[in-house]
Motif scaffolding. Sequence first.
Motif, mmCIF file in Angstrom:
data_model
loop_
_atom_site.group_PDB
_atom_site.id
_atom_site.type_symbol
_atom_site.label_atom_id
_atom_site.label_comp_id
_atom_site.label_asym_id
_atom_site.label_seq_id
_atom_site.Cartn_x
_atom_site.Cartn_y
_atom_site.Cartn_z
ATOM 1 N N PRO A 152 0.778 -1.150 0.123
ATOM 2 C CA PRO A 152 -0.074 -0.108 -0.011
ATOM 3 C C PRO A 152 0.952 1.399 0.039
ATOM 4 C CG PRO A 152 -1.015 -1.556 1.388
ATOM 5 C CD PRO A 152 0.357 -2.100 1.189
ATOM 6 N N HIS A 153 2.028 1.142 0.550
ATOM 7 C CA HIS A 153 2.960 2.397 0.736
ATOM 8 C C HIS A 153 3.181 3.033 -0.728
ATOM 9 C CE1 HIS A 153 5.967 5.301 1.935
ATOM 10 N NE2 HIS A 153 6.711 4.394 1.257
ATOM 11 N N TYR A 154 3.522 1.990 -1.506
ATOM 12 C CA TYR A 154 3.817 2.220 -2.994
ATOM 13 C C TYR A 154 2.802 2.565 -4.017
ATOM 14 C CZ TYR A 154 8.631 1.363 -1.244
ATOM 15 O OH TYR A 154 9.719 1.227 -0.667
ATOM 16 N N GLU A 155 1.778 1.878 -3.891
ATOM 17 C CA GLU A 155 0.403 1.978 -4.733
ATOM 18 C C GLU A 155 0.094 3.498 -5.313
ATOM 19 O OE1 GLU A 155 -2.850 0.058 -2.966
ATOM 20 O OE2 GLU A 155 -1.908 -1.681 -3.129
ATOM 21 N N GLY A 156 0.063 3.449 -6.567
ATOM 22 C CA GLY A 156 -0.174 4.840 -7.129
ATOM 23 C C GLY A 156 1.346 5.509 -7.372
ATOM 24 N N TRP A 157 2.208 5.152 -7.017
ATOM 25 C CA TRP A 157 3.699 5.840 -7.052
ATOM 26 C C TRP A 157 4.554 5.030 -8.165
ATOM 27 C CZ3 TRP A 157 4.262 10.762 -5.247
ATOM 28 C CH2 TRP A 157 3.476 10.944 -4.390
ATOM 29 N N PRO A 158 5.273 5.710 -8.817
ATOM 30 C CA PRO A 158 6.065 5.160 -9.857
ATOM 31 C C PRO A 158 7.227 4.331 -9.302
ATOM 32 C CG PRO A 158 6.645 7.515 -9.729
ATOM 33 C CD PRO A 158 5.555 7.221 -8.881
ATOM 34 N N ALA A 159 7.135 3.276 -8.542
ATOM 35 C CA ALA A 159 7.944 2.463 -7.988
ATOM 36 C C ALA A 159 7.370 1.057 -7.858
ATOM 37 C CB ALA A 159 8.368 3.047 -6.556
ATOM 38 N N VAL A 160 8.166 0.111 -7.947
ATOM 39 C CA VAL A 160 7.960 -1.379 -7.784
ATOM 40 C C VAL A 160 8.607 -2.023 -7.073
ATOM 41 C CG1 VAL A 160 9.000 -2.018 -9.894
ATOM 42 C CG2 VAL A 160 6.977 -3.308 -9.252
ATOM 43 N N LEU A 161 8.476 -3.217 -6.198
ATOM 44 C CA LEU A 161 9.199 -4.004 -5.289
ATOM 45 C C LEU A 161 9.841 -5.221 -6.142
ATOM 46 C CD1 LEU A 161 7.382 -3.345 -2.207
ATOM 47 C CD2 LEU A 161 9.702 -2.751 -2.589
ATOM 48 N N VAL A 162 10.969 -5.352 -6.040
ATOM 49 C CA VAL A 162 11.353 -6.580 -6.924
ATOM 50 C C VAL A 162 11.906 -7.544 -5.719
ATOM 51 C CG1 VAL A 162 13.184 -7.442 -8.423
ATOM 52 C CG2 VAL A 162 12.317 -5.001 -8.693
ATOM 53 N N ARG A 163 11.179 -8.772 -5.671
ATOM 54 C CA ARG A 163 11.518 -9.686 -4.669
ATOM 55 C C ARG A 163 13.007 -10.504 -4.983
ATOM 56 N NH1 ARG A 163 6.466 -11.320 -2.710
ATOM 57 N NH2 ARG A 163 4.855 -10.762 -4.303
ATOM 58 N N HIS A 164 13.717 -10.446 -3.940
ATOM 59 C CA HIS A 164 14.835 -11.034 -4.073
ATOM 60 C C HIS A 164 14.876 -12.427 -4.905
ATOM 61 C CE1 HIS A 164 16.433 -8.717 -0.251
ATOM 62 N NE2 HIS A 164 16.122 -7.909 -1.210
ATOM 63 N N ASP A 165 13.988 -13.336 -4.782
ATOM 64 C CA ASP A 165 14.046 -14.583 -5.460
ATOM 65 C C ASP A 165 13.401 -14.364 -6.515
ATOM 66 O OD1 ASP A 165 11.221 -14.135 -4.712
ATOM 67 O OD2 ASP A 165 11.177 -16.224 -3.287
ATOM 68 N N ALA A 166 13.165 -12.999 -7.348
ATOM 69 C CA ALA A 166 12.559 -13.086 -8.837
ATOM 70 C C ALA A 166 13.400 -14.189 -9.726
ATOM 71 C CB ALA A 166 12.922 -11.815 -9.308
ATOM 72 N N PRO A 167 12.894 -14.896 -10.349
ATOM 73 C CA PRO A 167 13.498 -16.029 -11.250
ATOM 74 C C PRO A 167 14.285 -15.451 -12.171
ATOM 75 C CG PRO A 167 11.190 -16.033 -11.535
ATOM 76 C CD PRO A 167 11.462 -15.079 -10.585
ATOM 77 N N ASP A 168 13.973 -14.385 -13.169
ATOM 78 C CA ASP A 168 14.632 -13.877 -14.112
ATOM 79 C C ASP A 168 15.342 -12.780 -14.107
ATOM 80 O OD1 ASP A 168 15.275 -13.262 -16.675
ATOM 81 O OD2 ASP A 168 13.266 -13.314 -17.617
ATOM 82 N N GLU A 169 16.842 -13.103 -13.334
ATOM 83 C CA GLU A 169 17.981 -12.157 -13.423
ATOM 84 C C GLU A 169 17.988 -10.997 -14.398
ATOM 85 O OE1 GLU A 169 21.363 -13.090 -11.141
ATOM 86 O OE2 GLU A 169 20.155 -14.503 -9.839
ATOM 87 N N ASP A 170 17.883 -11.636 -15.677
ATOM 88 C CA ASP A 170 18.543 -10.832 -16.578
ATOM 89 C C ASP A 170 17.206 -9.699 -16.945
ATOM 90 O OD1 ASP A 170 20.718 -12.260 -17.258
ATOM 91 O OD2 ASP A 170 19.631 -13.799 -18.722
ATOM 92 N N ARG A 171 16.090 -10.183 -16.643
ATOM 93 C CA ARG A 171 14.964 -9.146 -16.794
ATOM 94 C C ARG A 171 15.265 -8.173 -15.800
ATOM 95 N NH1 ARG A 171 8.493 -10.310 -16.252
ATOM 96 N NH2 ARG A 171 7.845 -8.375 -17.235
#
Length: 112
Positions: free
Chosen positions: A72-91
Amino acid sequence: MMNWDAALAFALSLPDVVEGVHYGKPAAKLATNGRAFLGLGREPDRAFVLHLDLETVALLVETAPDSFYQTPHYEGWPAVLVRHDAPDEDRVRALIERARDQAAAMPKARRR
């Protein structure tokens, strides 16, 4: 796995990027305009934050919620959280570069 240390190291390898502080937390910024584009965020044990345009944020949250999300803190703002375990490091690396490019296109940040 791309944790904060790996994300910051990659960001610092990009042109014109320096380590700094954004809202009291470690961040990667542009040396020329002072704009932060990568930050430690509010959930440092799970994710880091990327500053991207709202359209890209919405697309990432909708299409890859296993990697990208907003609290909720970031909703509506130009920011996204990236999970440490995101499977596609190239992306993730490509998005860090994109965030850097978007920040570079902005005017100099005003001092707070």
